[in-house]
Motif scaffolding. Sequence first.
Motif, mmCIF file in Angstrom:
data_model
loop_
_atom_site.group_PDB
_atom_site.id
_atom_site.type_symbol
_atom_site.label_atom_id
_atom_site.label_comp_id
_atom_site.label_asym_id
_atom_site.label_seq_id
_atom_site.Cartn_x
_atom_site.Cartn_y
_atom_site.Cartn_z
ATOM 1 N N SER A 258 15.340 -13.674 5.301
ATOM 2 C CA SER A 258 14.120 -13.035 5.801
ATOM 3 C C SER A 258 14.413 -11.662 6.406
ATOM 4 C CB SER A 258 13.440 -13.921 6.856
ATOM 5 O OG SER A 258 13.011 -15.134 6.271
ATOM 6 N N ILE A 259 13.492 -10.735 6.142
ATOM 7 C CA ILE A 259 13.556 -9.378 6.704
ATOM 8 C C ILE A 259 12.264 -9.165 7.504
ATOM 9 C CG2 ILE A 259 13.718 -6.920 6.202
ATOM 10 C CD1 ILE A 259 14.945 -7.720 3.465
ATOM 11 N N ILE A 260 12.413 -8.916 8.802
ATOM 12 C CA ILE A 260 11.238 -8.714 9.655
ATOM 13 C C ILE A 260 11.031 -7.226 9.869
ATOM 14 C CG2 ILE A 260 10.179 -9.166 11.900
ATOM 15 C CD1 ILE A 260 11.815 -11.723 12.058
ATOM 16 N N VAL A 261 9.805 -6.776 9.605
ATOM 17 C CA VAL A 261 9.480 -5.351 9.675
ATOM 18 C C VAL A 261 8.352 -5.126 10.678
ATOM 19 C CG1 VAL A 261 8.635 -3.360 8.381
ATOM 20 C CG2 VAL A 261 10.135 -5.019 7.266
ATOM 21 N N GLU A 262 8.526 -4.124 11.524
ATOM 22 C CA GLU A 262 7.436 -3.672 12.400
ATOM 23 C C GLU A 262 6.640 -2.612 11.657
ATOM 24 O OE1 GLU A 262 6.571 -1.666 16.804
ATOM 25 O OE2 GLU A 262 8.632 -1.989 16.109
ATOM 26 N N LEU A 263 5.315 -2.781 11.607
ATOM 27 C CA LEU A 263 4.461 -1.854 10.875
ATOM 28 C C LEU A 263 3.985 -0.724 11.782
ATOM 29 C CD1 LEU A 263 2.310 -4.495 8.943
ATOM 30 C CD2 LEU A 263 4.353 -3.288 8.126
ATOM 31 N N TYR A 264 3.960 0.495 11.247
ATOM 32 C CA TYR A 264 3.510 1.660 12.014
ATOM 33 C C TYR A 264 2.004 1.845 11.825
ATOM 34 C CZ TYR A 264 8.438 2.906 12.614
ATOM 35 O OH TYR A 264 9.772 2.895 12.945
ATOM 36 N N LYS A 265 1.233 1.059 12.573
ATOM 37 C CA LYS A 265 -0.223 1.103 12.426
ATOM 38 C C LYS A 265 -0.817 2.434 12.861
ATOM 39 C CE LYS A 265 -0.839 -2.615 14.929
ATOM 40 N NZ LYS A 265 -1.540 -3.726 15.613
ATOM 41 N N GLU A 266 -0.182 3.100 13.827
ATOM 42 C CA GLU A 266 -0.728 4.348 14.354
ATOM 43 C C GLU A 266 -0.333 5.555 13.502
ATOM 44 O OE1 GLU A 266 -2.826 4.546 16.791
ATOM 45 O OE2 GLU A 266 -2.784 2.408 17.210
ATOM 46 N N SER A 267 0.925 5.652 13.122
ATOM 47 C CA SER A 267 1.403 6.848 12.424
ATOM 48 C C SER A 267 1.165 6.806 10.915
ATOM 49 C CB SER A 267 2.896 7.066 12.698
ATOM 50 O OG SER A 267 3.648 5.946 12.260
ATOM 51 N N ALA A 268 0.987 5.615 10.347
ATOM 52 C CA ALA A 268 0.738 5.516 8.904
ATOM 53 C C ALA A 268 -0.348 4.479 8.625
ATOM 54 C CB ALA A 268 2.028 5.153 8.175
ATOM 55 N N PRO A 269 -1.566 4.698 9.160
ATOM 56 C CA PRO A 269 -2.620 3.672 9.048
ATOM 57 C C PRO A 269 -3.055 3.374 7.623
ATOM 58 C CG PRO A 269 -3.518 5.746 9.870
ATOM 59 C CD PRO A 269 -2.024 5.901 9.878
ATOM 60 N N GLU A 270 -3.125 4.399 6.756
ATOM 61 C CA GLU A 270 -3.592 4.166 5.386
ATOM 62 C C GLU A 270 -2.597 3.312 4.603
ATOM 63 O OE1 GLU A 270 -4.449 7.843 3.505
ATOM 64 O OE2 GLU A 270 -6.059 8.386 4.896
ATOM 65 N N ALA A 271 -1.323 3.637 4.737
ATOM 66 C CA ALA A 271 -0.306 2.870 4.022
ATOM 67 C C ALA A 271 -0.241 1.438 4.537
ATOM 68 C CB ALA A 271 1.061 3.546 4.167
ATOM 69 N N VAL A 272 -0.357 1.273 5.860
ATOM 70 C CA VAL A 272 -0.328 -0.071 6.447
ATOM 71 C C VAL A 272 -1.537 -0.878 5.982
ATOM 72 C CG1 VAL A 272 -0.519 -1.371 8.611
ATOM 73 C CG2 VAL A 272 1.049 0.575 8.460
ATOM 74 N N ASP A 273 -2.716 -0.263 5.971
ATOM 75 C CA ASP A 273 -3.919 -0.962 5.504
ATOM 76 C C ASP A 273 -3.757 -1.428 4.062
ATOM 77 O OD1 ASP A 273 -5.163 -0.632 7.923
ATOM 78 O OD2 ASP A 273 -6.390 1.070 7.307
ATOM 79 N N GLU A 274 -3.221 -0.544 3.227
ATOM 80 C CA GLU A 274 -3.031 -0.900 1.816
ATOM 81 C C GLU A 274 -1.990 -2.001 1.672
ATOM 82 O OE1 GLU A 274 -2.277 1.395 -2.467
ATOM 83 O OE2 GLU A 274 -2.188 2.494 -0.569
ATOM 84 N N PHE A 275 -0.920 -1.897 2.430
ATOM 85 C CA PHE A 275 0.137 -2.914 2.385
ATOM 86 C C PHE A 275 -0.403 -4.276 2.811
ATOM 87 C CE2 PHE A 275 3.445 -5.212 4.819
ATOM 88 C CZ PHE A 275 4.350 -5.457 3.801
ATOM 89 N N ILE A 276 -1.163 -4.312 3.907
ATOM 90 C CA ILE A 276 -1.726 -5.573 4.396
ATOM 91 C C ILE A 276 -2.682 -6.166 3.372
ATOM 92 C CG2 ILE A 276 -3.281 -6.555 6.139
ATOM 93 C CD1 ILE A 276 -2.022 -4.644 8.172
ATOM 94 N N ASP A 277 -3.512 -5.321 2.794
ATOM 95 C CA ASP A 277 -4.471 -5.799 1.786
ATOM 96 C C ASP A 277 -3.741 -6.415 0.592
ATOM 97 O OD1 ASP A 277 -7.241 -5.903 0.626
ATOM 98 O OD2 ASP A 277 -6.347 -4.536 -0.829
ATOM 99 N N LEU A 278 -2.676 -5.752 0.151
ATOM 100 C CA LEU A 278 -1.914 -6.273 -0.990
ATOM 101 C C LEU A 278 -1.166 -7.554 -0.630
ATOM 102 C CD1 LEU A 278 -0.519 -2.926 -2.446
ATOM 103 C CD2 LEU A 278 -2.288 -4.386 -3.441
ATOM 104 N N CYS A 279 -0.690 -7.638 0.618
ATOM 105 C CA CYS A 279 -0.040 -8.885 1.064
ATOM 106 C C CYS A 279 -1.005 -10.052 0.995
ATOM 107 C CB CYS A 279 0.486 -8.722 2.495
ATOM 108 S SG CYS A 279 1.956 -7.689 2.646
ATOM 109 N N GLN A 280 -2.227 -9.815 1.466
ATOM 110 C CA GLN A 280 -3.239 -10.875 1.464
ATOM 111 C C GLN A 280 -3.640 -11.277 0.048
ATOM 112 O OE1 GLN A 280 -6.154 -8.910 3.916
ATOM 113 N NE2 GLN A 280 -5.303 -9.714 5.826
ATOM 114 N N LYS A 281 -3.466 -10.363 -0.900
ATOM 115 C CA LYS A 281 -3.787 -10.660 -2.298
ATOM 116 C C LYS A 281 -2.587 -11.238 -3.052
ATOM 117 C CE LYS A 281 -7.344 -7.076 -2.684
ATOM 118 N NZ LYS A 281 -7.727 -5.789 -3.321
ATOM 119 N N GLY A 282 -1.441 -11.349 -2.365
ATOM 120 C CA GLY A 282 -0.257 -11.911 -3.007
ATOM 121 C C GLY A 282 0.449 -10.959 -3.951
ATOM 122 N N HIS A 283 0.258 -9.664 -3.742
ATOM 123 C CA HIS A 283 0.834 -8.672 -4.647
ATOM 124 C C HIS A 283 2.364 -8.703 -4.663
ATOM 125 C CE1 HIS A 283 1.355 -4.800 -6.699
ATOM 126 N NE2 HIS A 283 2.184 -4.452 -5.730
#
Length: 230
Positions: A90-115
């Motif tokens: 396992s690799i645990i990553v802290e997401l930069y919600k403040e400095s890269a909100p668009e990329a984080v939003d897209e990443f979270i959306d794709l995670c929820q879709k099982g991408h």
Amino acid sequence: MARIKPQALLQQSKRKKGPSRISAATIIFYALILVLVGFFLLATYRHWSNRSRLQLENNSTISDEGENSFVDSKKSELPGYAVLNTSKGSIIVELYKESAPEAVDEFIDLCQKGHFKGMLFQRVIKHYVIQAGDGQGTGAADWNLRGKQPTSMKHEAFMLGTSKGKHTNKVFDLFITTAPIPDLNEKLIVFGQVIKGEDVVQEIEEVDTDEHYTPKISIGILDVTLKQKI
């Protein structure tokens, strides 16, 4: 009937009262009353006018604060961490919600879709990066900048990012740096950092690869778990 002499008529007319005159004191008294009434009405108007203005300002402030609170609450509801469960660990990553909100939003959306479920590490370059994705068309040498990143990220290892070029094809590759990269800001959209599992990243980095930096054995992401806290 006896006639009234002119002299008697004159005496009677003198005895008749003429119209009464209004004294100066009365005029001043009523004028003061009118002034006081006017002043009271003006003060009342100003009071209610100021009160209405203050109410409008307060309502506007409350509305703005409410909108800001709503935006802040939406941000705080976003997961702050991602656990990449790979075939090596396992690799645990802290997401930069403040400095890269668009990329984080897209990443979270794709995670929820099982991408990312079952996504393979298609390119491994020692002392540089490991890449999970289709590995077609985008190499380490032709990454592009997308978004402005804090300069503190520039020379760090174990940063999580993605490339701009792959987004045009609706593909979201993952890059994890394995060493400090001087031109990191010109290569990746950095949206997170590995906080646990650096040894797993290094183990993936050490696998044998062919001349195209493709691992000779299959190593992939089993799934990604999103978390609010770690």
